[in-house]
Every structure is written in structure tokens, then in C-alpha cells.
Design a protein around this motif. Structure first.
Motif, PDB file in Angstrom:
ATOM      1  N   GLN A   1      -1.186  -0.689   9.924  1.00  0.00           N
ATOM      2  CA  GLN A   1      -2.012  -1.889  10.041  1.00  0.00           C
ATOM      3  C   GLN A   1      -1.594  -2.707  11.240  1.00  0.00           C
ATOM      4  O   GLN A   1      -0.441  -2.592  11.645  1.00  0.00           O
ATOM      5  CB  GLN A   1      -1.953  -2.735   8.769  1.00  0.00           C
TER       6      GLN A   1
ATOM      7  N   SER B   1      -6.296  -1.711   7.179  1.00  0.00           N
ATOM      8  CA  SER B   1      -5.185  -0.759   7.142  1.00  0.00           C
ATOM      9  C   SER B   1      -5.720   0.593   6.700  1.00  0.00           C
ATOM     10  O   SER B   1      -6.841   0.696   6.203  1.00  0.00           O
ATOM     11  CB  SER B   1      -4.093  -1.240   6.185  1.00  0.00           C
ATOM     12  N   ARG B   2      -4.895   1.613   6.904  1.00  0.00           N
ATOM     13  CA  ARG B   2      -5.270   2.960   6.449  1.00  0.00           C
ATOM     14  C   ARG B   2      -3.998   3.738   6.162  1.00  0.00           C
ATOM     15  O   ARG B   2      -2.919   3.417   6.687  1.00  0.00           O
ATOM     16  CB  ARG B   2      -6.121   3.681   7.479  1.00  0.00           C
TER      17      ARG B   2
END
Length: 99
Positions: free
Chosen positions: A12, A25-26
Motif C-alpha cells: 500500500q 492496498s493489494r
């Protein structure tokens, strides 16, 4: 019963613009090192495509060191205590450097 560390790794922010109601985010694939009290690397694991990982370890205190090949993305090391018969949960947050 096994013990160790289980966790999630996220990256993020993934966009310089925050949008209400959407995540910035991921999940992130990264190499995670585990260091014992003597400073020895005793385990390494790569998080999967969903950012998840787990490492079987004896009870004790360890330092979890997220690895990075450059300044960014970067995540801080964490001290983690593993109790007998359970997996200690951690969340590793990589800073993408996007501003």
C-alpha cells in the motif's frame, strides 16, 4: 501440534489517489526471512499470490524480516513470539513509495 508464524503481506498504497469506499492496498508476493536470537536466518518463505504465508517453527522469539531488492517497496522487521501448539498471526505491510 505444530507451531509457527502465519500471516498476510500487503502492498500500500497502490494508487496516489484515495477513493472513498475502495481499497488502496493489494496482496503482495514477497520473500520473508526469519531470524533467531543468535541472528541466524533459520527459515525463508515466499508469500503466495494472495499474500499469505506460513512457516512451521519451534516455540520462541524470532525476527521476521521482509526482503526487498530496492528502497521501495519496503516493510519493517517485526519481532514475533511463537507459542507452543499455535501459529502466531502477523501482517506485513510493504510501503509502495507511491505518494
Amino acid at each position: 501440534m505444530a507451531s509457527g508464524i502465519a500471516g498476510d503481506v500487503i502492498l500500500q498504497p497502490v494508487s496516489p489517489i484515495e477513493r472513498p469506499g475502495s481499497s488502496n492496498s493489494r496482496p503482495y508476493q514477497a520473500m520473508i526471512g526469519v531470524v533467531d536470537n543468535a541472528g541466524r536466518i533459520i527459515a525463508e518463505v515466499r508469500s503466495d499470490a494472495n499474500g499469505r504465508f506460513h512457516i512451521v517453527l519451534e516455540p520462541g522469539t524470532y525476527v521476521v524480516r521482509p526482503e526487498s531488492a530496492a528502497i521501495y517497496p519496503h516493510a519493517a522487521a517485526q519481532t514475533v513470539t511463537v507459542a507452543e501448539g499455535r501459529f502466531t498471526r502477523v501482517c506485513i505491510v510493504y510501503d509502495s513509495g507511491i505518494r
